[in-house]
Every structure is written in structure tokens, then in C-alpha cells.
Design a protein around this motif. Structure first.
Motif, PDB file in Angstrom:
ATOM      1  N   HIS A  67      -7.057  -6.496  -7.160  1.00 59.90           N
ATOM      2  CA  HIS A  67      -6.860  -7.118  -5.850  1.00 59.90           C
ATOM      3  C   HIS A  67      -7.019  -6.064  -4.757  1.00 59.90           C
ATOM      4  CE1 HIS A  67      -4.510 -10.173  -3.259  1.00 59.90           C
ATOM      5  NE2 HIS A  67      -4.870  -9.194  -2.461  1.00 59.90           N
ATOM      6  N   HIS A  68      -6.389  -4.921  -4.931  1.00 62.12           N
ATOM      7  CA  HIS A  68      -6.473  -3.858  -3.941  1.00 62.12           C
ATOM      8  C   HIS A  68      -7.904  -3.348  -3.783  1.00 62.12           C
ATOM      9  CE1 HIS A  68      -1.967  -2.806  -4.782  1.00 62.12           C
ATOM     10  NE2 HIS A  68      -2.116  -3.947  -4.152  1.00 62.12           N
ATOM     11  N   LYS A  69      -8.628  -3.233  -4.880  1.00 64.21           N
ATOM     12  CA  LYS A  69     -10.009  -2.749  -4.825  1.00 64.21           C
ATOM     13  C   LYS A  69     -10.895  -3.675  -3.990  1.00 64.21           C
ATOM     14  CE  LYS A  69     -10.379  -0.285  -9.245  1.00 64.21           C
ATOM     15  NZ  LYS A  69     -11.151  -0.238 -10.507  1.00 64.21           N
ATOM     16  N   VAL A  70     -10.848  -4.967  -4.301  1.00 60.53           N
ATOM     17  CA  VAL A  70     -11.713  -5.909  -3.586  1.00 60.53           C
ATOM     18  C   VAL A  70     -11.289  -6.013  -2.127  1.00 60.53           C
ATOM     19  CG1 VAL A  70     -12.569  -8.282  -3.492  1.00 60.53           C
ATOM     20  CG2 VAL A  70     -12.232  -7.165  -5.709  1.00 60.53           C
ATOM     21  N   VAL A 100     -21.363   0.994  -1.571  1.00 61.67           N
ATOM     22  CA  VAL A 100     -19.963   0.603  -1.743  1.00 61.67           C
ATOM     23  C   VAL A 100     -19.403   1.349  -2.944  1.00 61.67           C
ATOM     24  CG1 VAL A 100     -18.398  -1.320  -2.217  1.00 61.67           C
ATOM     25  CG2 VAL A 100     -20.415  -1.685  -0.775  1.00 61.67           C
ATOM     26  N   LYS A 101     -18.295   2.054  -2.738  1.00 60.79           N
ATOM     27  CA  LYS A 101     -17.711   2.828  -3.833  1.00 60.79           C
ATOM     28  C   LYS A 101     -16.189   2.754  -3.774  1.00 60.79           C
ATOM     29  CE  LYS A 101     -17.608   7.425  -5.958  1.00 60.79           C
ATOM     30  NZ  LYS A 101     -17.902   6.914  -7.303  1.00 60.79           N
ATOM     31  N   ILE A 102     -15.590   2.486  -4.931  1.00 61.47           N
ATOM     32  CA  ILE A 102     -14.157   2.703  -5.075  1.00 61.47           C
ATOM     33  C   ILE A 102     -13.984   4.153  -5.510  1.00 61.47           C
ATOM     34  CG2 ILE A 102     -12.083   2.123  -6.386  1.00 61.47           C
ATOM     35  CD1 ILE A 102     -12.835  -0.008  -4.360  1.00 61.47           C
ATOM     36  N   VAL A 103     -13.417   4.962  -4.631  1.00 58.13           N
ATOM     37  CA  VAL A 103     -13.238   6.384  -4.924  1.00 58.13           C
ATOM     38  C   VAL A 103     -12.236   6.541  -6.058  1.00 58.13           C
ATOM     39  CG1 VAL A 103     -12.617   8.634  -3.963  1.00 58.13           C
ATOM     40  CG2 VAL A 103     -13.777   6.927  -2.518  1.00 58.13           C
ATOM     41  N   TYR A 104     -11.138   5.794  -5.971  1.00 58.13           N
ATOM     42  CA  TYR A 104     -10.165   5.690  -7.061  1.00 58.13           C
ATOM     43  C   TYR A 104      -9.290   4.474  -6.806  1.00 58.13           C
ATOM     44  CZ  TYR A 104      -7.796   8.583  -3.542  1.00 58.13           C
ATOM     45  OH  TYR A 104      -7.319   9.100  -2.374  1.00 58.13           O
ATOM     46  N   GLY A 105      -8.618   4.026  -7.850  1.00 55.33           N
ATOM     47  CA  GLY A 105      -7.740   2.870  -7.745  1.00 55.33           C
ATOM     48  C   GLY A 105      -7.652   2.156  -9.074  1.00 55.33           C
ATOM     49  N   SER A 139     -16.820   3.717   6.521  1.00 59.48           N
ATOM     50  CA  SER A 139     -15.381   3.531   6.588  1.00 59.48           C
ATOM     51  C   SER A 139     -14.752   3.837   5.238  1.00 59.48           C
ATOM     52  CB  SER A 139     -15.053   2.090   6.996  1.00 59.48           C
ATOM     53  OG  SER A 139     -13.661   1.890   7.030  1.00 59.48           O
ATOM     54  N   PHE A 140     -13.683   4.605   5.271  1.00 59.48           N
ATOM     55  CA  PHE A 140     -12.810   4.791   4.117  1.00 59.48           C
ATOM     56  C   PHE A 140     -11.548   3.977   4.377  1.00 59.48           C
ATOM     57  CE2 PHE A 140     -15.437   8.551   3.798  1.00 59.48           C
ATOM     58  CZ  PHE A 140     -15.532   8.787   2.432  1.00 59.48           C
ATOM     59  N   VAL A 141     -11.213   3.086   3.456  1.00 57.77           N
ATOM     60  CA  VAL A 141     -10.021   2.258   3.628  1.00 57.77           C
ATOM     61  C   VAL A 141      -9.090   2.437   2.434  1.00 57.77           C
ATOM     62  CG1 VAL A 141      -9.150  -0.108   3.712  1.00 57.77           C
ATOM     63  CG2 VAL A 141     -11.087   0.550   5.144  1.00 57.77           C
ATOM     64  N   PRO A 142      -7.848   2.884   2.686  1.00 62.86           N
ATOM     65  CA  PRO A 142      -6.857   2.945   1.617  1.00 62.86           C
ATOM     66  C   PRO A 142      -6.121   1.613   1.494  1.00 62.86           C
ATOM     67  CG  PRO A 142      -5.976   3.970   3.597  1.00 62.86           C
ATOM     68  CD  PRO A 142      -7.357   3.489   3.935  1.00 62.86           C
ATOM     69  N   MET A 143      -5.807   1.239   0.278  1.00 60.36           N
ATOM     70  CA  MET A 143      -4.985   0.057   0.011  1.00 60.36           C
ATOM     71  C   MET A 143      -4.055   0.439  -1.140  1.00 60.36           C
ATOM     72  SD  MET A 143      -4.486  -3.226   0.700  1.00 60.36           S
ATOM     73  CE  MET A 143      -3.564  -4.532  -0.106  1.00 60.36           C
ATOM     74  N   ASP A 144      -2.856   0.883  -0.802  1.00 60.35           N
ATOM     75  CA  ASP A 144      -1.920   1.406  -1.791  1.00 60.35           C
ATOM     76  C   ASP A 144      -2.586   2.514  -2.614  1.00 60.35           C
ATOM     77  OD1 ASP A 144      -0.114  -0.335  -0.724  1.00 60.35           O
ATOM     78  OD2 ASP A 144      -0.142  -1.754  -2.364  1.00 60.35           O
ATOM     79  N   GLU A 145      -2.747   2.311  -3.922  1.00 58.05           N
ATOM     80  CA  GLU A 145      -3.290   3.375  -4.789  1.00 58.05           C
ATOM     81  C   GLU A 145      -4.820   3.465  -4.735  1.00 58.05           C
ATOM     82  OE1 GLU A 145      -4.845   0.130  -6.967  1.00 58.05           O
ATOM     83  OE2 GLU A 145      -2.997   0.310  -5.833  1.00 58.05           O
ATOM     84  N   THR A 146      -5.449   2.542  -4.025  1.00 59.70           N
ATOM     85  CA  THR A 146      -6.913   2.441  -4.010  1.00 59.70           C
ATOM     86  C   THR A 146      -7.493   3.039  -2.730  1.00 59.70           C
ATOM     87  OG1 THR A 146      -6.950   0.460  -5.398  1.00 59.70           O
ATOM     88  CG2 THR A 146      -8.822   0.771  -3.929  1.00 59.70           C
ATOM     89  N   LEU A 147      -8.647   3.683  -2.877  1.00 57.65           N
ATOM     90  CA  LEU A 147      -9.414   4.147  -1.722  1.00 57.65           C
ATOM     91  C   LEU A 147     -10.845   3.653  -1.882  1.00 57.65           C
ATOM     92  CD1 LEU A 147      -9.508   5.838   0.888  1.00 57.65           C
ATOM     93  CD2 LEU A 147     -10.235   7.773  -0.529  1.00 57.65           C
TER      94      LEU A 147
END
Length: 194
Positions: free
Chosen positions: A160-163, A151-156, A94-102
Motif C-alpha cells: 500500500h505504501h509503495k503504490v 519510477v523506482k521504489i528505492v526501498y520499502g 520527486s522523492f516521496v517518503p511513505m513510512d518505511e517506503t521511499l
């Protein structure tokens, strides 16, 4: 119904977990750490799991024992609920966006626990939650569930958004992987076991 109950009692934590893999996303969570409660509710909602988690932990020390031990107990519950894993799809991404974070979470219900975690820099604390404990939770969960977890934060940039994106993506990916496919006879492995 694929469900399990785990009780874990130590000198540091007293935990009760109920997990239903075939639920509707209903969560009853009380860990004593507000932000962590929110993350576990998101995991349940986005995976469509019915989850009860109650923990009385030594929060006067810090949140480490509470978060890690809940990871252990939840991992045990997931493993027990899935039983012999017959008919499950096994993999989820799953790829999940949260504002500026993916965030990206990919997993394999393989019986071979492993964690790769790459979330970049985070603020030390999010409310009363130590952001370093995200990795501790995921490691404990992976080890006890027998899941290979990437588990990877692609960018962000916002912690709070990352977690939050990580927990949503974990729910989504696990929700995919536990689905049954009637075309799968036994387990999805040429070995014949997972």
C-alpha cells in the motif's frame, strides 16, 4: 487554462476524463475500484491538478481494462491540455517518503514515451486493486501523454505504501514539469519542438 476533456468508449470501458493542469488539486474520481480512486485523488492533490475521472468498466472480469484504459485517457488529456508545451519547464523529479517506503519518479515531457518501472515485490492485491496494474496504468499513461517516465521504489516493504508513494511522486513530478517559466521562449528544446 490548460485543460482538456477526453471521452473513451469501448466494449470494455466507458470513460470520461477532464484534466486541468492549472488547478488546485480538486478531484472527482469514480472508477469502481476504491483503492485506485484513492491513488488518482492523491495524484491530483499532489500535482495541484483539477481532475474528473468517471469510468464504467467490466469489473466483473477484473480491473485490468478499467485501470489501463484510464491510463490511456488520462495520458491523452494531459497531452491535449499542454498543447504545444511552450514555456513549460519540461522535467520533474520527486522523492516521496511513505513510512518505511521511499519512491522516486523522474519524468520528461519529451514527446518520446518510455517507461522504466522498478517497484520490487508487492502483495498481489491491495483491497480490490491488483498491484500489477500500477505498471499497466503507468505504461498506458506514458504512451498516450508522450512522457518519458522513470519510477523506482528505492526501498520499502508495504505494498500500500509503495503504490501510494508512487502516485504522490507522479503528481509532484508532473506538477513541477508542467510549470511555466517566463524565461523559456518557445519550448525547452534545442530542436524547437517537443
Amino acid at each position: 487554462m490548460r485543460e482538456a476533456k477526453i471521452v473513451r468508449q469501448t466494449s470494455e470501458t466507458d470513460i470520461q476524463v477532464k484534466f486541468n493542469a492549472d488547478g488546485e488539486g480538486v478531484a472527482d474520481i469514480d472508477t469502481g475500484i476504491g483503492f485506485f480512486d484513492h491513488m488518482l485523488i492523491l495524484f491530483s492533490k499532489h500535482g495541484l491538478f483539477d481532475t474528473l475521472i468517471k469510468c464504467d468498466g467490466d469489473l466483473a472480469v477484473d480491473g485490468h481494462h478499467t485501470v489501463e484504459d484510464i491510463g490511456l485517457a488520462l495520458g491523452q488529456a494531459v497531452k491535449a491540455a499542454l498543447g504545444d508545451k511552450a514555456g513549460i519547464v519540461r522535467y520533474g523529479t520527486s522523492f516521496v517518503p511513505m513510512d518505511e517506503t521511499l519512491a522516486q519518479v523522474s519524468l520528461d515531457i519529451s514527446g518520446r514515451p518510455y517507461l522504466v518501472y522498478d517497484a520490487g515485490e508487492m502483495a498481489p492485491m491491495i483491497g480490490q486493486y491488483d498491484s500489477q496494474l500500477t505498471e499497466e496504468f503507468l505504461r498506458a499513461f506514458s504512451m498516450q501523454s508522450g512522457i518519458t517516465l522513470h519510477v523506482k521504489i528505492v526501498y520499502g516493504s508495504n505494498s500500500h505504501h509503495k503504490v501510494e508513494a508512487i502516485f504522490k511522486a507522479l503528481g509532484q513530478a508532473l506538477g513541477q514539469a508542467v510549470q511555466k517559466n517566463p524565461r523559456i521562449h518557445g519550448v525547452m528544446s534545442t530542436k524547437g519542438t517537443l
